[in-house]
Design a protein around this motif. Structure first.
Motif, PDB file in Angstrom:
ATOM      1  N   PHE A 141       0.772  -1.260  -0.069  1.00  0.00           N
ATOM      2  CA  PHE A 141      -0.046  -0.018  -0.095  1.00  0.00           C
ATOM      3  C   PHE A 141       0.698   1.073   0.136  1.00  0.00           C
ATOM      4  O   PHE A 141       2.059   1.257   0.410  1.00  0.00           O
ATOM      5  N   ARG A 174      -7.171  -0.415  11.034  1.00  0.00           N
ATOM      6  CA  ARG A 174      -8.152   0.665  10.981  1.00  0.00           C
ATOM      7  C   ARG A 174      -8.513   1.338  12.337  1.00  0.00           C
ATOM      8  O   ARG A 174      -8.680   0.831  13.110  1.00  0.00           O
ATOM      9  N   ALA A 233      -2.234   4.699   5.441  1.00  0.00           N
ATOM     10  CA  ALA A 233      -2.459   4.203   3.971  1.00  0.00           C
ATOM     11  C   ALA A 233      -3.391   5.253   3.442  1.00  0.00           C
ATOM     12  O   ALA A 233      -4.213   5.544   3.802  1.00  0.00           O
ATOM     13  N   GLN A 267      -5.751   6.426   1.032  1.00  0.00           N
ATOM     14  CA  GLN A 267      -7.072   5.807   0.717  1.00  0.00           C
ATOM     15  C   GLN A 267      -7.884   6.757  -0.240  1.00  0.00           C
ATOM     16  O   GLN A 267      -7.665   8.377  -0.120  1.00  0.00           O
ATOM     17  N   ALA A 310      -8.420   1.573   0.188  1.00  0.00           N
ATOM     18  CA  ALA A 310      -6.910   1.743   0.243  1.00  0.00           C
ATOM     19  C   ALA A 310      -6.281   1.792  -1.134  1.00  0.00           C
ATOM     20  O   ALA A 310      -6.922   0.858  -1.832  1.00  0.00           O
ATOM     21  N   THR A 333      -3.721  -0.144  -3.049  1.00  0.00           N
ATOM     22  CA  THR A 333      -3.046  -1.324  -2.795  1.00  0.00           C
ATOM     23  C   THR A 333      -2.077  -1.426  -4.022  1.00  0.00           C
ATOM     24  O   THR A 333      -2.627  -1.092  -4.997  1.00  0.00           O
TER      25      THR A 333
END
Length: 184
Positions: free
Chosen positions: A52, A85, A122, A124, A129, A131
Motif C-alpha cells: 500500500f 483501521r 495508508a 485511501q 486503500a 494497494t
C-alpha cells in the motif's frame, strides 16, 4: 531525445526511487512511500502480501475514524509496527481494529493508540486503500532469500550463532502486520 525515451527514463527513475524507498524503509523499520501487510487481518481492504502507499504521519494530517494507520504497537504480537483501521477515539487515544478481526486491538490488550505511535497512514481514495497486489509477497521472498544468503556467508566464514531473529525489516513486515514496508 524522443518523448518515448523521456517516458522510459522517467519510469525507470520512478522505479529506482520506489525500490530505494522500500529498502530504506526496511532498514529503518518504518514505511517510506510503500508498506505491505503480511497477514490477513486487514482483508478485504488490504489482502495478505499486498502493498500500500504509505503517507508519513507528519504529512498525512489529522487521524479520523476509518483511516488505516501504521502504528508502533506496544502489546500486539510482542510489539512493533501494525497496520489497522481507526474505529474510534477515547480520551486516552485511538481504538484500532483489523478489518477481518472480530474484536478491537484494545479488547485484546493493546492500550489506546496515541498520536505519537502513528508513523504512517495508508493512502485511501474514499474508503478504499490504494494497494499494490502481491508487493509484500515479493519483498518477503527477497528478504527470506537474503537472510538465507547471509546465514550461508556467516557459516562459510566460520561464524556461528542464531541469526533466525535477524531481519532487515522485521518491524515493518508485521503490520496487519506492516512490513515497511510495516499488519498483523
Amino acid at each position: 531525445m524522443t518523448l518515448r525515451s523521456y517516458a522510459e527514463a522517467a519510469l525507470g527513475t520512478a522505479l529506482v526511487v520506489l525500490v530505494l524507498a522500500l529498502l530504506l524503509g526496511q532498514l529503518l523499520g518504518q514505511p517510506i512511500l510503500l508498506g505491505f501487510v503480511s497477514t490477513g487481518s486487514m482483508e478485504p481492504a488490504v489482502d495478505a502480501g499486498d502493498g500500500f502507499v504509505a503517507v508519513p504521519a507528519l504529512l498525512a494530517g489529522d487521524v479520523s475514524e476509518g483511516d488505516i494507520v501504521v502504528f508502533d504497537a506496544e502489546e500486539l504480537q510482542g510489539g512493533g509496527l501494525t497496520t489497522h483501521r481507526v474505529v474510534g477515539e477515547t480520551d486516552e487515544g485511538y481504538v484500532t481494529k483489523g478489518d477481518a478481526n472480530p474484536f478491537t486491538d484494545q479488547d485484546g490488550g493493546e492500550p489506546p493508540v496515541s498520536e505519537g505511535q502513528i508513523v504512517a497512514h495508508a493512502l485511501q481514495v474514499g474508503d478504499t486503500a490504494v494497494t499494490i497486489p502481491h508487493l509484500g509477497t515479493g519483498i518477503m521472498g527477497v528478504q527470506s532469500a537474503a537472510d538465507g544468503l547471509q546465514q550461508s556467508v556467516v557459516s562459510a566464514a566460520g561464524g556461528g550463532g542464531d541469526w533466525s531473529g535477524h531481519r532487515w525489516a522485521a518491524r515493518s513486515s508485521r503490520s496487519a502486520s506492516f512490513s515497511s514496508g510495516l499488519p498483523r
